[in-house]
Write a protein that holds these residues in place. Sequence first.
Motif, short mmCIF file in Angstrom:
data_model
loop_
_atom_site.label_atom_id
_atom_site.label_comp_id
_atom_site.label_asym_id
_atom_site.label_seq_id
_atom_site.Cartn_x
_atom_site.Cartn_y
_atom_site.Cartn_z
N CYS A 1 0.84 -1.21 0.00
CA CYS A 1 0.00 0.00 0.00
C CYS A 1 0.87 1.25 0.00
O CYS A 1 1.81 1.37 0.79
CB CYS A 1 -0.89 -0.01 1.24
SG CYS A 1 -1.97 1.43 1.30
N ILE B 1 -3.95 10.46 0.39
CA ILE B 1 -4.38 10.71 1.76
C ILE B 1 -4.72 12.18 2.04
O ILE B 1 -5.11 12.52 3.15
CB ILE B 1 -3.36 10.19 2.79
CG1 ILE B 1 -2.07 11.00 2.76
CG2 ILE B 1 -3.08 8.71 2.60
CD1 ILE B 1 -1.17 10.70 3.95
N SER C 1 -7.03 13.66 0.12
CA SER C 1 -8.12 13.74 -0.84
C SER C 1 -9.24 14.66 -0.41
O SER C 1 -10.07 15.04 -1.22
CB SER C 1 -8.69 12.34 -1.01
OG SER C 1 -9.05 11.86 0.26
N SER D 1 -11.29 2.58 -4.01
CA SER D 1 -11.51 2.34 -2.58
C SER D 1 -12.16 3.59 -1.99
O SER D 1 -11.69 4.72 -2.20
CB SER D 1 -10.15 2.02 -1.97
OG SER D 1 -10.08 2.45 -0.66
N SER E 1 -12.64 1.25 2.26
CA SER E 1 -11.48 1.41 3.14
C SER E 1 -11.99 1.92 4.49
O SER E 1 -12.59 2.99 4.57
CB SER E 1 -10.51 2.41 2.52
OG SER E 1 -9.53 2.76 3.45
N ASP F 1 -11.36 3.07 8.41
CA ASP F 1 -10.34 3.64 9.30
C ASP F 1 -10.89 3.66 10.73
O ASP F 1 -11.26 4.72 11.24
CB ASP F 1 -9.99 5.07 8.86
CG ASP F 1 -9.40 5.13 7.47
OD1 ASP F 1 -8.50 4.33 7.16
OD2 ASP F 1 -9.86 5.97 6.67
N GLY G 1 -9.42 10.76 6.86
CA GLY G 1 -8.12 10.22 7.27
C GLY G 1 -7.97 10.15 8.79
O GLY G 1 -6.90 10.44 9.32
N ASP H 1 -1.84 1.07 13.02
CA ASP H 1 -1.12 1.62 11.86
C ASP H 1 0.29 2.09 12.25
O ASP H 1 0.45 2.85 13.21
CB ASP H 1 -1.93 2.81 11.31
CG ASP H 1 -1.21 3.53 10.20
OD1 ASP H 1 -0.95 2.90 9.16
OD2 ASP H 1 -0.90 4.73 10.38
N GLY H 2 1.28 1.60 11.52
CA GLY H 2 2.65 2.05 11.72
C GLY H 2 3.30 1.58 13.02
O GLY H 2 4.43 1.99 13.33
N SER I 1 -2.71 -2.74 8.57
CA SER I 1 -2.18 -1.97 9.71
C SER I 1 -1.50 -2.84 10.75
O SER I 1 -2.14 -3.71 11.36
CB SER I 1 -3.28 -1.15 10.42
OG SER I 1 -3.94 -0.31 9.53
N ALA J 1 1.67 -4.60 10.38
CA ALA J 1 2.66 -5.64 10.04
C ALA J 1 4.07 -5.13 10.33
O ALA J 1 4.44 -4.04 9.90
CB ALA J 1 2.55 -6.02 8.58
N LEU K 1 -2.26 -6.62 3.82
CA LEU K 1 -1.64 -5.42 3.23
C LEU K 1 -0.63 -4.85 4.22
O LEU K 1 -0.83 -4.91 5.43
CB LEU K 1 -2.76 -4.42 2.94
CG LEU K 1 -2.44 -3.00 2.51
CD1 LEU K 1 -3.56 -2.47 1.60
CD2 LEU K 1 -2.23 -2.05 3.69
N ALA K 2 0.45 -4.31 3.68
CA ALA K 2 1.41 -3.63 4.55
C ALA K 2 2.02 -2.45 3.79
O ALA K 2 1.99 -2.40 2.56
CB ALA K 2 2.50 -4.59 5.00
N GLY L 1 4.64 0.31 5.75
CA GLY L 1 5.92 0.76 6.33
C GLY L 1 7.07 -0.23 6.16
O GLY L 1 8.15 0.16 5.70
O1 1PR Z 1 -11.81 9.21 2.88
O2 1PR Z 1 -12.35 8.15 0.71
O3 1PR Z 1 -11.04 10.25 0.78
O4 1PR Z 1 -10.07 8.11 1.51
C1 1PR Z 1 -8.91 8.52 2.16
C2 1PR Z 1 -8.02 7.31 2.26
O5 1PR Z 1 -6.74 7.73 2.73
C3 1PR Z 1 -8.54 6.27 3.20
O6 1PR Z 1 -8.40 4.99 2.62
C4 1PR Z 1 -7.64 6.39 4.42
O7 1PR Z 1 -7.37 5.12 4.97
C5 1PR Z 1 -6.36 6.97 3.84
N1 1PR Z 1 -5.67 7.88 4.77
C6 1PR Z 1 -6.04 9.14 5.07
N2 1PR Z 1 -5.15 9.68 5.92
C7 1PR Z 1 -4.21 8.77 6.14
C8 1PR Z 1 -3.03 8.94 6.99
O8 1PR Z 1 -2.24 8.01 7.19
N3 1PR Z 1 -2.84 10.13 7.54
N4 1PR Z 1 -3.81 6.51 5.38
C9 1PR Z 1 -4.54 7.63 5.43
C10 1PR Z 1 -4.22 5.42 5.90
C11 1PR Z 1 -3.52 3.37 6.42
C12 1PR Z 1 -3.15 2.26 5.58
C13 1PR Z 1 -1.73 1.87 5.84
C14 1PR Z 1 -1.86 0.64 6.67
C15 1PR Z 1 -0.62 -0.19 6.74
N5 1PR Z 1 -3.15 4.60 5.83
O9 1PR Z 1 -3.41 2.44 4.27
O10 1PR Z 1 -1.13 1.72 4.62
O11 1PR Z 1 -2.28 1.00 7.97
O12 1PR Z 1 0.38 0.49 7.38
P1 1PR Z 1 1.56 -0.27 8.13
O13 1PR Z 1 1.78 -1.55 7.40
O14 1PR Z 1 2.75 0.63 7.98
O15 1PR Z 1 1.12 -0.45 9.54
P2 1PR Z 1 -11.39 8.97 1.49
#
Ligand code: 1PR
Length: 560
Positions: free
Chosen positions: A247, A306, A308, A369, A409, A411, A450, A482-483, A508, A510, A529-530, A532
């Motif tokens: 991702c 992110i 968006s 998504s 997706s 959150d 987000g 996450d992270g 989230s 891994a 999915l991963a 970081g």
């Molecule tokens: O609300 O339809 O416009 O979509 C926004 C999209 O952006 C959503 O899918 C939301 O998850 C993502 N998003 C918004 N802000 C953030 C942010 O991080 N500040 N990212 C964000 C979300 C989470 C995962 C991440 C996993 C794995 N990121 O996608 O990749 O948690 O991470 P890891 O393996 O490092 O733990 P909309």
Amino acid sequence: MGGLYLLDYGAGNVRSLVNAVNKLGYEIEWIKEPGDILKAEKLIFPGVGAFGSAMQLLVEKNYAEPLKQFIASGKQFMGICVGLQALFEGSEENPNISGLGIIPGTVKLFNKDDKVVPHMGWNEANCIKEIKYKNELGQDIHCGIKPGSVYYFVHSYAVPYNQKIKEWILSTTQYGDEIFISSIQKDNVFGTQFHPEKSGYAGLRILKSFLESSGNNNLVVVDDKKIIMKNPTILPKDRFRKRIIACLDVRTNDHGDLVVTKGDQYDVRERTTDNTNGQVRNLGKPVDLARRYFDEGADEITFLNITSFRNCPLVDLPMLEILKRTSETVFVPLTIGGGIRDIIDPDGKFHSALEVAGEYFRSGADKVSIGSDAVYAVENYLANNKILSGRTAIETIAHAYGSQAVVISVDPKRIYVNSPDDEPNHHVIKTSYPGPNGEPWCWYQCTVKGGREGRDIDVHQLVTSCEVMGAGEILLNCMDKDGTNSGYDLELINDVKKAVRIPVIASSGAGKEDHFAEVFAKTNVEAALAAGIFHRREIPIKHVKNYLKERYILIRDEDP
Ligand code: 1PR
């Protein structure tokens, strides 16, 4: 080779197919009017979307009759997915609409009792006869379907294996306890239920054999002596693969460049020594990183825009260019998320979510998504006594492009409570990881923008409602994980898996190979999915896959 044509009716992502053909060194022209069909020497029909709308469009555009004539003329035809299904007499998907009727039989819905539907992911295609093409020099070319290779499928309907049409069947595939026809070939007609253009190098090999074979009448031969027809037997378990997805969270950094970033619990700015927010983390360029993950064996790539929630004119959506460029060299499914909703251009022009999604599909996305907009849609649905409006992004996109193209997706974040009675309106679970004050129960609150804003809706309500609205898959993030590199939230994943019959992607947390093994061993999730660990090059995707293979978890091996 001249005269290679693509029969497209504007229903989805055909860019990847065109890119795959170009990568193999061939040019392809688009059918623009019925007369072009009979001009073609070779024709590829990559049917997309629903059976009924595909057939209706063929009829409306006056393509159906010339297409039948083309096939009858003995020139080479290849159908992909709905392009294969259209050759049959009809489909349960739209019982009142006839297919081309070239092959006897009906396309049927998979039985959902023992498995998730759509059948979305990598599976084997077992040739039950051996077919060879001839090239222009009269040399044999194998059809390209190799034992042991896996291909990307995405469909809810298929033609069950049927002895009566055995002369048509090239390969079968088992999903759950059903055996269906995964490719057909007879004389000049070839078709695959899977997507060769999305099946990595294994799929490119199939396209190559079709393109290299001679385009003259009836030169495609079935080597009768080599036909070994044996009835496929149902194995105790299918050979469906678990997917590993990379991702890429994308946004503009403080210099205005689009970069892949990564948050810690959604905070994407570097921590500074004085604990103030620093720069947006820059972990690489989106197109380059996607290419790297394809080479390393990722089964899918997901891009999330992110930022968006910021307004942007439709034509300038930053991810369009990224998708176009990625799909030139990456031949596995691409998902795009972030901003899939109705938008208003700065000049006041309105664009529906369906239009926004359409732009992405035409730029190379296979799935979109939906995050925040899904939460708002479910809030309205629940407030409206669970009556579907038919106007939400989920419903309109699923109707036009098929459920398989719509990912939700999620959150969520944990809210701890002392007792389920404290939260009677939400789905509360007992947790083995009590809250900061020892609270033994929690519920998962959905957030929007987000993770910036929590809403009064829980994950259980969200996923079950989205499934009813027509979503085809759940991308299940977890803000608490996450992270953190501390492993997936297995409690959340198991709870969601119990609630829906569509595929679920665990996301989230891994942090090592064993987290992937754990999520597949302790939940029956379809994909993990991963972000970081891959971006920081801590663990290559290949290592994750080898680790899973050693533990007898079925994954797709690279197929160069
Ligand atoms: O609300 O339809 O416009 O979509 C926004 C999209 O952006 C959503 O899918 C939301 O998850 C993502 N998003 C918004 N802000 C953030 C942010 O991080 N500040 N990212 C964000 C979300 C989470 C995962 C991440 C996993 C794995 N990121 O996608 O990749 O948690 O991470 P890891 O393996 O490092 O733990 P909309």
